[in-house]
Enzyme design. Structure first.
Site, mmCIF file in Angstrom:
data_model
loop_
_atom_site.group_PDB
_atom_site.id
_atom_site.type_symbol
_atom_site.label_atom_id
_atom_site.label_comp_id
_atom_site.label_asym_id
_atom_site.label_seq_id
_atom_site.Cartn_x
_atom_site.Cartn_y
_atom_site.Cartn_z
ATOM 1 N N SER A 153 0.655 -1.655 0.114
ATOM 2 C CA SER A 153 -0.130 0.256 -0.444
ATOM 3 C C SER A 153 1.094 1.221 0.834
ATOM 4 O O SER A 153 2.134 1.276 0.232
ATOM 5 C CB SER A 153 -0.629 -0.159 1.163
ATOM 6 N N TYR A 166 -2.002 -0.749 10.029
ATOM 7 C CA TYR A 166 -1.731 -0.896 8.843
ATOM 8 C C TYR A 166 -0.829 -0.735 7.509
ATOM 9 O O TYR A 166 -0.106 -1.366 7.280
ATOM 10 C CB TYR A 166 -3.153 -0.582 8.726
HETATM 11 P P1 NAP Z 1 -11.352 -5.861 1.350
HETATM 12 O O1 NAP Z 1 -12.523 -5.660 0.460
HETATM 13 O O2 NAP Z 1 -12.138 -5.333 2.804
HETATM 14 O O3 NAP Z 1 -10.826 -7.565 0.985
HETATM 15 C C1 NAP Z 1 -10.151 -8.273 2.334
HETATM 16 C C2 NAP Z 1 -10.233 -9.667 1.875
HETATM 17 O O4 NAP Z 1 -8.946 -9.971 2.601
HETATM 18 C C3 NAP Z 1 -11.593 -10.362 1.728
HETATM 19 O O5 NAP Z 1 -11.989 -11.383 0.786
HETATM 20 C C4 NAP Z 1 -11.592 -10.845 3.626
HETATM 21 O O6 NAP Z 1 -12.444 -11.830 3.878
HETATM 22 C C5 NAP Z 1 -10.219 -11.899 3.342
HETATM 23 N N1 NAP Z 1 -10.305 -11.569 5.311
HETATM 24 C C6 NAP Z 1 -9.595 -10.847 5.849
HETATM 25 N N2 NAP Z 1 -9.400 -10.694 7.437
HETATM 26 C C7 NAP Z 1 -9.470 -12.642 6.765
HETATM 27 C C8 NAP Z 1 -8.470 -12.941 8.047
HETATM 28 N N3 NAP Z 1 -8.740 -13.149 9.346
HETATM 29 N N4 NAP Z 1 -8.919 -14.438 7.374
HETATM 30 C C9 NAP Z 1 -8.889 -14.766 5.386
HETATM 31 N N5 NAP Z 1 -9.577 -13.963 4.425
HETATM 32 C C10 NAP Z 1 -9.572 -12.616 5.569
HETATM 33 O O7 NAP Z 1 -9.805 -5.352 0.880
HETATM 34 P P2 NAP Z 1 -9.431 -5.096 -0.679
HETATM 35 O O8 NAP Z 1 -9.625 -3.559 -0.909
HETATM 36 O O9 NAP Z 1 -10.002 -6.100 -1.575
HETATM 37 O O10 NAP Z 1 -7.290 -5.412 -0.593
HETATM 38 C C11 NAP Z 1 -7.169 -6.388 -0.794
HETATM 39 C C12 NAP Z 1 -6.122 -5.608 -1.077
HETATM 40 O O11 NAP Z 1 -5.417 -5.199 -1.277
HETATM 41 C C13 NAP Z 1 -5.153 -5.172 0.907
HETATM 42 O O12 NAP Z 1 -4.295 -6.679 0.779
HETATM 43 C C14 NAP Z 1 -5.590 -4.535 0.948
HETATM 44 O O13 NAP Z 1 -4.608 -4.210 1.752
HETATM 45 C C15 NAP Z 1 -5.101 -3.999 -0.163
HETATM 46 N N6 NAP Z 1 -5.058 -2.411 -0.735
HETATM 47 C C16 NAP Z 1 -5.946 -2.619 -1.088
HETATM 48 C C17 NAP Z 1 -6.695 -1.101 -1.588
HETATM 49 C C18 NAP Z 1 -7.988 -0.099 -1.834
HETATM 50 O O14 NAP Z 1 -8.211 0.994 -2.383
HETATM 51 N N7 NAP Z 1 -8.852 -0.581 -1.868
HETATM 52 C C19 NAP Z 1 -5.283 0.243 -1.331
HETATM 53 C C20 NAP Z 1 -3.655 -0.232 -1.124
HETATM 54 C C21 NAP Z 1 -3.903 -1.710 -1.045
HETATM 55 P P3 NAP Z 1 -13.790 -11.977 3.986
HETATM 56 O O15 NAP Z 1 -14.924 -11.172 2.653
HETATM 57 O O16 NAP Z 1 -14.670 -12.872 4.595
HETATM 58 O O17 NAP Z 1 -13.843 -10.324 4.637
#
Ligand code: NAP
Length: 246
Positions: A153, A166
């Protein structure tokens, strides 16, 4: 946006594990990898969400995925060993891991950061990917070439107020990636890189920026070119890099 046009069969016959495959970026990555020919192993904590992704991949006529309901916060070494044994029996090797699952935790000053939430975030974002990678290494070693992709990130490259565990977990993720990449550079056929997705329309983004219009940021589909590039053979020489998806 990272520009890459993937050939139709880029990931044919490749076995790729995606964590957090039930929603957000992980869900789209799993479906995209499958659409380009991969057999995806869907790992996540909510079975219903994984089943939905599984059904969508099957309905689209892509290779049948595998389903691994596992909570990375509570998973122990023996869970990962069991998973490795199952994958070894089923597939013999794996060609890629996308470490995507993450917890946002709370947005608050370090001074008042709840130590319990700190541990949870570090467990899911850093400790579990470390252990999972370590235990799966023999299966990655058996691939002709393998790709480990961690998710970073912007707040994991320069510290930013109130992002707490985070952001710090993402700094550590970058460190884990670099260390591993350096160790494996000359000794194996495994490459290791990070993706910084950038602002992407998911539940995590909405939680972090509740006032933002979701339509103003990229969709998970928009950022897939970099995910495909790093999982496929066009990135064979790329190792130890932290790349921006947009
Ligand atoms: P998200 O929508 O919150 O999805 C996160 C995923 O991780 C979900 O499938 C969630 O499962 C799973 N997860 C969370 N805790 C878990 C656990 N204890 N065991 C197994 N699975 C778990 O987030 P996202 O935005 O798609 O993010 C994906 C990645 O991109 C992350 O690493 C995040 O830090 C990174 N990122 C995202 C952004 C952004 O703007 N979206 C920006 C920078 C970096 P559930 O669905 O069951 O909750």
């Amino acid at each position: 946006m990272f520009e890459y046009q993937a050939p139709e069969n880029l990931l044919r016959d490749r076995i790729i594990l995606v964590t957090g495959a039930g929603s957000g970026i992980g869900r789209t990555a799993a479906k995209t990898f499958a659409a380009y020919g991969a057999t995806v192993i869907l790992l996540g904590r909510t079975l219903e969400k994984l089943e939905q992704v599984y059904d969508e991949i099957e309905a689209a006529g892509h290779p049948q995925p595998a389903l691994v309901p596992l909570n990375l916060e509570s998973a122990q070494e023996h869970d990962f060993v069991e998973l490795t044994n199952t994958l070894e029996q089923e597939f013999g090797h794996i060609d890629g891991i996308l470490h995507n699952a993450s917890l946002l935790g709370v947005r608050t000053p370090i001074e008042s950061y709840d130590p319990v939430i700190w541990q949870q975030v570090m467990q899911v974002n850093l400790n579990a990917p470390f252990l999972l990678t370590q235990i799966l290494m023999p299966l990655l070693d058996k691939a002709e070439n393998a790709s480990i992709v961690f998710t970073s990130s912007t707040v994991g490259r320069k510290g930013r107020a109130y992002w707490g565990a985070y952001g710090i977990s993402k700094f550590a993720t970058e460190g884990l990636m670099q260390t591993l990449a350096d160790e494996l550079e000359t000794t194996s056929n495994i490459r290791t890189n990070c993706i910084n997705p950038g602002a992407t329309r998911t539940q995590m983004r909405a939680n972090a920026y509740p006032a933002e219009n979701p339509a103003s940021v990229a969709s998970p589909e928009d950022i897939m070119p970099l995910y495909l590039y790093l999982m496929g053979s066009d990135s064979l020489e790329v190792n130890g890099q932290s790349l921006d998806a947009q």
